[in-house]
Design an enzyme around this catalytic site. Structure first.
Site, PDB file in Angstrom:
ATOM      1  N   GLY A  86     -12.634  -3.066   6.725  1.00  0.00           N
ATOM      2  CA  GLY A  86     -10.931  -2.843   6.832  1.00  0.00           C
ATOM      3  C   GLY A  86     -10.249  -1.684   7.399  1.00  0.00           C
ATOM      4  N   VAL A 141       5.239   7.532  12.839  1.00  0.00           N
ATOM      5  CA  VAL A 141       4.544   7.913  13.453  1.00  0.00           C
ATOM      6  C   VAL A 141       3.674   9.021  12.736  1.00  0.00           C
ATOM      7  CG1 VAL A 141       4.234   9.567  15.382  1.00  0.00           C
ATOM      8  CG2 VAL A 141       6.298   7.964  15.283  1.00  0.00           C
ATOM      9  N   ASP A 151       1.174  -0.723  18.974  1.00  0.00           N
ATOM     10  CA  ASP A 151       1.730   0.251  17.116  1.00  0.00           C
ATOM     11  C   ASP A 151       1.630   1.878  17.802  1.00  0.00           C
ATOM     12  OD1 ASP A 151       1.329   0.786  15.117  1.00  0.00           O
ATOM     13  OD2 ASP A 151      -0.286   2.271  15.096  1.00  0.00           O
ATOM     14  N   LYS A 185       5.099   3.962  18.358  1.00  0.00           N
ATOM     15  CA  LYS A 185       5.666   5.643  17.837  1.00  0.00           C
ATOM     16  C   LYS A 185       5.493   6.383  19.786  1.00  0.00           C
ATOM     17  CE  LYS A 185       2.294   4.352  15.022  1.00  0.00           C
ATOM     18  NZ  LYS A 185       0.252   4.456  14.530  1.00  0.00           N
ATOM     19  N   GLU A 220      -7.108  -5.098  11.115  1.00  0.00           N
ATOM     20  CA  GLU A 220      -6.318  -5.702  10.375  1.00  0.00           C
ATOM     21  C   GLU A 220      -7.280  -7.652  11.173  1.00  0.00           C
ATOM     22  OE1 GLU A 220      -2.410  -6.345   9.030  1.00  0.00           O
ATOM     23  OE2 GLU A 220      -2.824  -3.710   9.795  1.00  0.00           O
ATOM     24  N   THR A 247       0.824  -1.404  -0.449  1.00  0.00           N
ATOM     25  CA  THR A 247      -0.377  -0.361   0.167  1.00  0.00           C
ATOM     26  C   THR A 247       0.813   1.225   0.083  1.00  0.00           C
ATOM     27  OG1 THR A 247      -1.126  -1.104   0.841  1.00  0.00           O
ATOM     28  CG2 THR A 247      -2.073   0.809   1.388  1.00  0.00           C
ATOM     29  N   ILE A 281       1.557  12.648   8.908  1.00  0.00           N
ATOM     30  CA  ILE A 281       1.271  14.571  10.007  1.00  0.00           C
ATOM     31  C   ILE A 281       2.795  14.470   9.939  1.00  0.00           C
ATOM     32  CG2 ILE A 281       1.220  15.349  12.236  1.00  0.00           C
ATOM     33  CD1 ILE A 281      -1.314  13.559  12.654  1.00  0.00           C
ATOM     34  N   ALA A 333      11.735  -4.175  -4.733  1.00  0.00           N
ATOM     35  CA  ALA A 333      11.837  -5.712  -4.399  1.00  0.00           C
ATOM     36  C   ALA A 333      10.558  -5.471  -3.882  1.00  0.00           C
ATOM     37  CB  ALA A 333      13.077  -5.932  -3.281  1.00  0.00           C
TER      38      ALA A 333
HETATM   39  N1  HSE Z   1      -2.429   0.470  12.520  1.00  0.00           N
HETATM   40  C1  HSE Z   1      -1.800   1.757  12.222  1.00  0.00           C
HETATM   41  C2  HSE Z   1      -3.370   2.790  13.271  1.00  0.00           C
HETATM   42  C3  HSE Z   1      -1.493   2.709  11.694  1.00  0.00           C
HETATM   43  O1  HSE Z   1      -4.457   1.961  12.874  1.00  0.00           O
HETATM   44  O2  HSE Z   1      -2.833   3.454  12.943  1.00  0.00           O
HETATM   45  C4  HSE Z   1      -0.116   2.006  10.772  1.00  0.00           C
HETATM   46  O3  HSE Z   1       0.972   2.457  12.525  1.00  0.00           O
END
Ligand code: HSE
Length: 440
Positions: free
Chosen positions: A187, A132, A201, A205, A190, A13, A136, A43
């Site tokens: 969507g 991050v 996640d 960050k 995940e 993506t 932004i 690649a």
């Molecule tokens: N999965 C992250 C989010 C995006 O939902 O913000 C990529 O870091």
């Protein structure tokens, strides 16, 4: 001048977004960078698909090491993700003298110290604006725009998936599990949403932002992480009645005792702009001593928003790669020999305020007992909300929800009082504790 040559690892993506935006805006970008930027190699394991996306003038290979071995490639863009092969390839690219652009927050939050040291030793840049808050430019803001400031704290909605879920829970009054399934169907989440919903996640960050804000090494292992899986629709409703929204915040704060680094659901006053950031959008607040409070808002994910950040890094490197390495902007904002060893505080030492929801027997003296325990621990109450008795337990007595907002106190002490409250026979269910951040 010959275009700077870029090799892209991973044509998913973000890779295809990077390719498309670079093509679409090539003239504008060249005028800014002073030189054309050309993706000459890609690649991807799916060579046919990648070739179809890039066109025949780009050499597509399945083995990323062919790109690293190519002496004509100046910059390697790593868009594979994770800490496995991505780590090996980034270190190999650095060893081969390539500059690296990556969107890989997990890799840098966990292995950043090793990667930045390798890059410093080799005199190459590792740029990570896309790691991050997607599009932004928060890395640029922390590293350059706010460089005059002693930063006091950073607090952000830095995971779009969880912000989407929380927005839906609030707007539709639905429980977490129901909204998660809907988010997966649309969507927004995940198939395996663990990293997002458990706060991992966001913690990656927040870890990167703590290093940039305070000049400390990346220390993901010291981050306190709590996701949104245990939040109930009732808490979102009660918070609303008290003038707050619940957001998953990544927070890093300088205190006299050390640095706070934490991700957890937080009550935020509804009148703060950040409380009104809804859906999959991201926002980061930074408080600096000179500038005051600043707010950065935008898309934290997606093909072209993330590509916007990747290409900003490509332009930066194009402008700077002929400069003396010691005069470039340092990877983590502070010079590597001037890093601070300020410690990251354990969660029990963090000072904040709390929302408590207690399911209690609706009988005389219950509230007095609860407030008495808080008073004994010198924890001051900000507000109390009691709902009408709404349920009859098997034993026949009425039950009700009592919500207590506290003023600031240290987490360790709060937990001791909560253990005492939980042991009371009149407290009928596990107590819900959500931290509260005034962000003023
Ligand atoms: N999965 C992250 C989010 C995006 O939902 O913000 C990529 O870091």
């Amino acid at each position: 001048m010959k275009p700077i040559q870029v090799g892209l690892l991973g044509m998913g993506t973000v890779g295809s977004g990077t390719f498309n935006v670079l093509q679409r805006n090539q003239e504008e970008i060249k005028r800014r960078a002073g030189r054309a930027i050309e993706i000459s190699m890609v690649a991807d394991l799916d060579v046919a698909k990648a070739q179809a996306l890039c066109g025949s003038h780009v050499k597509v290979v399945s083995d990323a090491r062919q790109i690293i071995a190519n002496p004509d490639i100046d910059i390697v863009v790593e868009l594979i993700g994770g800490y496995g092969i991505a780590k090996a390839l980034v270190l190999e690219a650095i060893a081969a003298g390539k500059h690296v652009v990556t969107a890989n927050k997990a890799l840098l939050a966990v292995h950043g110290t090793e990667i930045f040291a390798a890059a410093h030793a080799k005199g190459v840049m590792v740029a990570f604006e896309a790691a991050v808050a997607g599009g932004i430019p928060i890395i640029k803001a922390l590293r350059e725009g706010l460089t005059a400031n002693r930063i006091q704290w950073v607090a952000g909605i830095i995971n779009g998936t969880t912000n989407f879920i929380l927005s839906e829970m609030r707007e539709k009054g639905l429980d977490f599990d129901v909204v998660l399934k809907e988010a997966q169907r649309l969507g927004y989440a995940e198939t395996d949403p663990t990293f997002d919903i458990e706060g991992v996640d966001a913690a990656h960050k927040a870890t990167l932002m703590s290093a940039l804000a305070f000049g400390i090494p990346v220390q993901f292992d010291k981050a306190y992480i709590e996701g949104i899986t245990k939040l109930g629709a009732a808490d979102i409703r009660y918070a609303e009645q008290l003038g707050y929204r619940i957001k998953l915040l990544g927070i890093t704060k300088r205190t006299d005792a050390g640095i706070e680094l934490r991700v957890h659901p937080s009550l935020v006053p509804t009148q703060r702009l950040i409380a009104n950031v809804e859906g999959a959008m991201n926002a980061v607040m930074v408080q600096g001593d000179a500038v005051g409070t600043t707010l950065y808002y935008g898309k934290g994910a997606g093909s072209e928003p993330t590509a916007s950040a990747v290409i900003a890094d490509l332009v930066d490197i194009t402008r700077l790669h002929t400069a003396d390495p010691l005069s470039r902007v340092p990877h983590l904002a502070f010079q590597p020999n001037a890093m601070s060893n300020l410690k990251i505080l354990p969660m029990s030492d963090v000072i904040t305020s709390y929302y408590l929801r207690l399911r209690v027997a609706d009988e005389a003296g219950v509230l007095a007992k609860l407030t008495g325990l808080l008073a004994e621990a010198n924890i001051s109450i900000d507000a109390v909300l009691q709902r009408e008795a709404d349920q009859v337990s098997q034993a026949g007595e009425n039950q009700t929800d009592v919500i207590i907002l506290t003023h600031d106190t240290v987490e360790g002490k709060m937990n001791e009082v909560l253990a005492q409250m939980q042991a009371l026979p009149t407290v009928m269910a596990p107590i819900t504790k959500i931290r509260k951040e005034e962000l003023n």
